[in-house]
Scaffold this motif. Structure first.
Motif, PDB file in Angstrom:
ATOM      1  N   ASP A 190       2.172   3.132  -8.288  1.00 10.08           N
ATOM      2  CA  ASP A 190       0.773   3.573  -8.179  1.00 10.08           C
ATOM      3  C   ASP A 190       0.094   2.997  -6.939  1.00 10.08           C
ATOM      4  O   ASP A 190      -0.920   2.293  -7.025  1.00 10.08           O
ATOM      5  CB  ASP A 190       0.002   3.181  -9.442  1.00 10.08           C
ATOM      6  N   ARG A 191       0.657   3.298  -5.777  1.00 11.96           N
ATOM      7  CA  ARG A 191       0.115   2.801  -4.516  1.00 11.96           C
ATOM      8  C   ARG A 191      -0.622   3.919  -3.780  1.00 11.96           C
ATOM      9  O   ARG A 191      -0.309   5.096  -3.963  1.00 11.96           O
ATOM     10  CB  ARG A 191       1.238   2.205  -3.682  1.00 11.96           C
ATOM     11  N   PRO A 192      -1.564   3.561  -2.930  1.00  6.22           N
ATOM     12  CA  PRO A 192      -2.452   4.582  -2.349  1.00  6.22           C
ATOM     13  C   PRO A 192      -1.785   5.535  -1.355  1.00  6.22           C
ATOM     14  O   PRO A 192      -2.325   6.598  -1.082  1.00  6.22           O
ATOM     15  CB  PRO A 192      -3.544   3.758  -1.664  1.00  6.22           C
ATOM     16  N   ILE A 193      -0.642   5.138  -0.795  1.00  5.29           N
ATOM     17  CA  ILE A 193       0.032   5.993   0.190  1.00  5.29           C
ATOM     18  C   ILE A 193       1.451   6.252  -0.273  1.00  5.29           C
ATOM     19  O   ILE A 193       2.190   5.325  -0.617  1.00  5.29           O
ATOM     20  CB  ILE A 193       0.051   5.347   1.582  1.00  5.29           C
ATOM     21  N   LEU A 194       1.846   7.535  -0.275  1.00  9.83           N
ATOM     22  CA  LEU A 194       3.195   7.911  -0.688  1.00  9.83           C
ATOM     23  C   LEU A 194       3.991   8.356   0.531  1.00  9.83           C
ATOM     24  O   LEU A 194       3.496   9.121   1.367  1.00  9.83           O
ATOM     25  CB  LEU A 194       3.154   9.066  -1.693  1.00  9.83           C
ATOM     26  N   LEU A 195       5.215   7.861   0.621  1.00  7.88           N
ATOM     27  CA  LEU A 195       6.148   8.298   1.653  1.00  7.88           C
ATOM     28  C   LEU A 195       7.325   8.956   0.949  1.00  7.88           C
ATOM     29  O   LEU A 195       8.118   8.286   0.281  1.00  7.88           O
ATOM     30  CB  LEU A 195       6.627   7.100   2.492  1.00  7.88           C
ATOM     31  N   LEU A 196       7.406  10.264   1.061  1.00  7.35           N
ATOM     32  CA  LEU A 196       8.423  11.026   0.327  1.00  7.35           C
ATOM     33  C   LEU A 196       9.383  11.686   1.319  1.00  7.35           C
ATOM     34  O   LEU A 196       8.978  12.534   2.104  1.00  7.35           O
ATOM     35  CB  LEU A 196       7.780  12.098  -0.552  1.00  7.35           C
ATOM     36  N   ASP A 197      10.634  11.261   1.263  1.00 13.79           N
ATOM     37  CA  ASP A 197      11.646  11.875   2.119  1.00 13.79           C
ATOM     38  C   ASP A 197      12.317  12.985   1.325  1.00 13.79           C
ATOM     39  O   ASP A 197      13.419  12.838   0.798  1.00 13.79           O
ATOM     40  CB  ASP A 197      12.673  10.829   2.554  1.00 13.79           C
ATOM     41  N   GLU A 198      11.613  14.129   1.211  1.00 10.80           N
ATOM     42  CA  GLU A 198      12.051  15.284   0.427  1.00 10.80           C
ATOM     43  C   GLU A 198      12.555  14.830  -0.945  1.00 10.80           C
ATOM     44  O   GLU A 198      13.740  14.854  -1.256  1.00 10.80           O
ATOM     45  CB  GLU A 198      13.132  16.068   1.166  1.00 10.80           C
ATOM     46  N   ALA A 199      11.595  14.402  -1.779  1.00 11.44           N
ATOM     47  CA  ALA A 199      11.932  13.767  -3.050  1.00 11.44           C
ATOM     48  C   ALA A 199      12.549  14.717  -4.064  1.00 11.44           C
ATOM     49  O   ALA A 199      13.016  14.283  -5.110  1.00 11.44           O
ATOM     50  CB  ALA A 199      10.670  13.149  -3.651  1.00 11.44           C
ATOM     51  N   THR A 200      12.555  16.006  -3.799  1.00 14.33           N
ATOM     52  CA  THR A 200      13.152  16.952  -4.745  1.00 14.33           C
ATOM     53  C   THR A 200      14.440  17.567  -4.216  1.00 14.33           C
ATOM     54  O   THR A 200      14.958  18.519  -4.779  1.00 14.33           O
ATOM     55  CB  THR A 200      12.155  18.090  -5.054  1.00 14.33           C
ATOM     56  N   SER A 201      14.970  16.990  -3.135  1.00 19.51           N
ATOM     57  CA  SER A 201      16.118  17.623  -2.472  1.00 19.51           C
ATOM     58  C   SER A 201      17.375  17.639  -3.322  1.00 19.51           C
ATOM     59  O   SER A 201      18.229  18.508  -3.158  1.00 19.51           O
ATOM     60  CB  SER A 201      16.411  16.902  -1.145  1.00 19.51           C
ATOM     61  N   GLN A 228       0.825  -1.221   0.000  1.00 19.97           N
ATOM     62  CA  GLN A 228       0.000   0.000   0.000  1.00 19.97           C
ATOM     63  C   GLN A 228       0.856   1.266   0.000  1.00 19.97           C
ATOM     64  O   GLN A 228       0.327   2.368  -0.120  1.00 19.97           O
ATOM     65  CB  GLN A 228      -0.935   0.018   1.219  1.00 19.97           C
ATOM     66  N   PHE A 229       2.182   1.107   0.126  1.00 21.77           N
ATOM     67  CA  PHE A 229       3.071   2.260   0.237  1.00 21.77           C
ATOM     68  C   PHE A 229       4.040   2.323  -0.937  1.00 21.77           C
ATOM     69  O   PHE A 229       4.554   1.296  -1.395  1.00 21.77           O
ATOM     70  CB  PHE A 229       3.903   2.186   1.524  1.00 21.77           C
ATOM     71  N   ALA A 230       4.310   3.535  -1.413  1.00 17.05           N
ATOM     72  CA  ALA A 230       5.408   3.780  -2.350  1.00 17.05           C
ATOM     73  C   ALA A 230       6.397   4.706  -1.639  1.00 17.05           C
ATOM     74  O   ALA A 230       6.011   5.741  -1.101  1.00 17.05           O
ATOM     75  CB  ALA A 230       4.907   4.422  -3.635  1.00 17.05           C
ATOM     76  N   LEU A 231       7.650   4.308  -1.645  1.00 14.78           N
ATOM     77  CA  LEU A 231       8.676   5.024  -0.883  1.00 14.78           C
ATOM     78  C   LEU A 231       9.686   5.668  -1.821  1.00 14.78           C
ATOM     79  O   LEU A 231      10.196   5.027  -2.738  1.00 14.78           O
ATOM     80  CB  LEU A 231       9.396   4.045   0.050  1.00 14.78           C
ATOM     81  N   VAL A 232       9.954   6.957  -1.584  1.00 13.06           N
ATOM     82  CA  VAL A 232      11.052   7.652  -2.267  1.00 13.06           C
ATOM     83  C   VAL A 232      11.949   8.233  -1.188  1.00 13.06           C
ATOM     84  O   VAL A 232      11.544   9.136  -0.456  1.00 13.06           O
ATOM     85  CB  VAL A 232      10.550   8.769  -3.200  1.00 13.06           C
TER      86      VAL A 232
END
Length: 573
Positions: free
Chosen positions: A489-500, A410-414
């Motif tokens: 394409d997962r319902p929850i996104l976990l973004l650790d400052e994906a544009t840093s 359910q999670f997509a991690l960046v």
């Protein structure tokens, strides 16, 4: 050692063939002594040259039988050693993929890899060579004791004449063995590199529930090792069999020459018989057994280290009867009185009595100084660790009661430090959805603004990126990672400052892609830039493992001094 030899269980047919070949080989060498006896009694003593020549041919025939048996014994025992070693590697690797990051935090990856390489090689040697040598030596030694009656002077000079002939198969087959041994070692090194990479990036592997695919890729590499090893074993077996056959032929011819001396009354039959058999075989058997005992001691230690890994349980387990997610996840998250500390460090709380409700489709930004607990929150949501107090729910279902794979799907991690694997651009993006078509991968790359630089590579999406993505800049790595999350394409996104890691121009492009990606998805962003938090629905300010404020940017600037200070510093930490 019982555990080690228990690994031979699935290969009873090969073990049976190896044991039969071993017995036939050992018995042929023992029967050879009886052949010598008849040569002495019926040829020498009877002074019957015709009978002597017939018996010499019989002895040569017995020797050939022994040589053929040696080939099959050697081939099957070495194959069993390689196969058992491969099985152990597969079992250990499959088990390691299930262990939580807490194990890898406390265990050096290099130490784990050494168990795959040096320890399994020791076991391979014991099963493939040591066991065979020990059994053969025991049978031969007992037989030699039973048959030993008299000793005699050895005809050393005649034996030395055969040395140059024995070197011939070493030169011919030895060259082949060296080539295939090099190939085999290269493939083993590739296996080691794959293990190092997948275990080093274990969080990404588990976050994308990639364990089964990595397992199959690892198995295919192991099959490559086995294929290279098969040819090496074949030529080595031929070399050993040829050396033994030539040696036996040489000794037989020397004995025949000695027989001529006996007929001429220059030697006694007893001296020739002793030289032919007992002294050499008995002494060699004792030496072999002594050598193998040392190898078995090394194997016992190696077995213990590998069993340690196999008996290590993951600190995060799926319940026996987990709750299954039967409908599409909305993405509603709730943390209730959550407290947590890392079990591998000490009991100092990283999070303390955290309460937070995140609505489905909401964008939440987490801000705070380093050590506030932001990254830890991501790890708890993915169940890399379990909380010591409180609970986390997904759509009102406690995540501790869900199937781990279903939860993580359910999670997509960046991550802030983008993970790039040593494979092609296509494979790196398709990591998010392994069954995706090429069109889907290209569409995700375009959405992440990665297609513009990928299309400039001479091999396009088949371009190999090298270890840790050495061929890419920081910004390019980040866009590949974002494309991977878009494709998942997962319902929850976990973004650790994906544009840093992006420059200003690329940041604008990727933010447009992220805005599209985040539509109708629950998004949690660890923010280090002011431009990121302004667009969030709510901002959660964390400090020392606690939530100290929640609100919009304007509200927090006015009401919270820590947030105001972070905002003035552009939220960089």
């Amino acid at each position: 050692m019982l555990w080690l030899f228990g690994q031979l269980g699935p290969y009873k047919r090969q073990v049976t063939f190896a044991m039969l070949a071993l017995i036939v080989g050992a018995m042929s060498w023992l029967v050879l002594g009886q052949g010598v006896k008849y040569v002495v009694d019926q040829g020498f003593v009877a002074n019957n040259a015709q009978r002597l020549n017939q018996l010499v041919l019989v002895v040569i025939g017995i020797g050939l039988v022994g040589s053929f048996a040696t080939y099959f014994r050697f081939y099957y025992m070495i194959w069993l050693g390689e196969r058992v070693s491969a099985d152990i590697r597969q079992n250990v690797y499959s088990h390691l993929l299930t262990l939580s990051p807490s194990f890898f935090a406390a265990t050096r990856t290099g130490e784990v890899i050494s168990r795959f390489t040096s320890d399994t090689t020791v076991l391979q040697s014991v099963v493939g060579m040591g066991l065979s040598m020990a059994l053969r030596a025991i049978v031969t030694f007992i037989g030699s004791l039973i048959l030993m009656m008299l000793t005699s002077h050895m005809l050393t000079l005649y034996v030395l004449i055969a040395v140059p002939v024995v070197l011939f198969p070493i030169r011919i087959f030895g060259a082949k063995v060296r080539v295939y041994a090099r190939n085999s070692q290269d493939r083993v090194a590739d296996v080691g590199a794959y293990i190092d990479e997948s275990l080093h990036e274990i969080q990404t592997v588990q976050a994308y529930t990639h364990e089964q695919i990595d397992k199959q890729r690892f198995f295919s590499r192991i099959d490559g090792v086995m294929e290279a090893a098969r040819k090496r074993i074949q030529f080595r077996a031929l070399m050993i069999a040829s050396i033994m056959g030539i040696s036996l032929l040489a000794i037989t011819l020397v004995a025949w020459l000695g027989a001529q001396l006996v007929l001429n009354s220059e030697l006694t039959a007893g001296e020739l018989t002793a030289f032919m058999f007992y002294a050499v075989m008995a002494g060699g058997s004792v030496a072999t057994i002594s050598e193998v005992i040392g190898e078995i001691q090394k194997a016992a230690g190696a077995s213990e280290r590998l069993m340690e890994l196999l008996q290590t349980d993951s600190t995060v387990q799926t319940q026996a009867e987990p709750i299954l997610i039967s409908s599409k996840v909305r993405g509603e998250l709730k943390l209730e009185q959550v407290s947590f500390y890392y079990p591998t460090v000490d009991e100092t709380p990283v999070l303390t009595e955290l309460n937070l409700s995140i609505n489905a489709g909401e964008r939440i930004a987490l801000v705070g100084p380093s050590g506030a607990g932001k990254s830890t929150l991501f790890q708890l949501l993915l169940r890399f660790y379990d909380v010591q107090q409180g609970q986390i729910t997904l759509d009102s279902l406690p995540i501790a009661q869900l199937d781990i794979n279903q939860l993580r799907q359910q999670f997509a991690l960046v991550s802030q430090e983008s993970v790039i694997f040593a494979c092609s651009v296509f494979d790196n993006i398709a990591y998010g959805r392994p069954n995706a078509s090429k069109d889907d991968v290209i569409a995700a790359a375009k959405a992440a603004r990665a297609d513009e630089f990928v299309s400039e590579f001479s091999e396009g999406y088949e371009t190999q990126l090298g270890e840790r993505g050495v061929r890419l800049s920081g910004g390019q790595k980040q866009r590949i990672a974002i494309a991977r999350a878009i494709l998942a394409d997962r319902p929850i996104l976990l973004l650790d400052e994906a544009t840093s890691a992006l420059d200003a121009a690329n940041e604008v492009k990727v933010k447009l892609a992220l805005d599209e990606l985040m539509k109708d998805k629950t998004t949690i962003i660890i923010a280090h830039r002011l431009s990121t938090v302004i667009n969030a629905d709510r901002i959660v300010v964390m400090d020392k493992g606690k939530i100290i404020a929640i609100g919009t940017h304007q509200e927090l600037v006015q009401s919270n001094s820590l947030y105001r200070e972070l905002a003035e510093l552009q939220l960089i930490s």
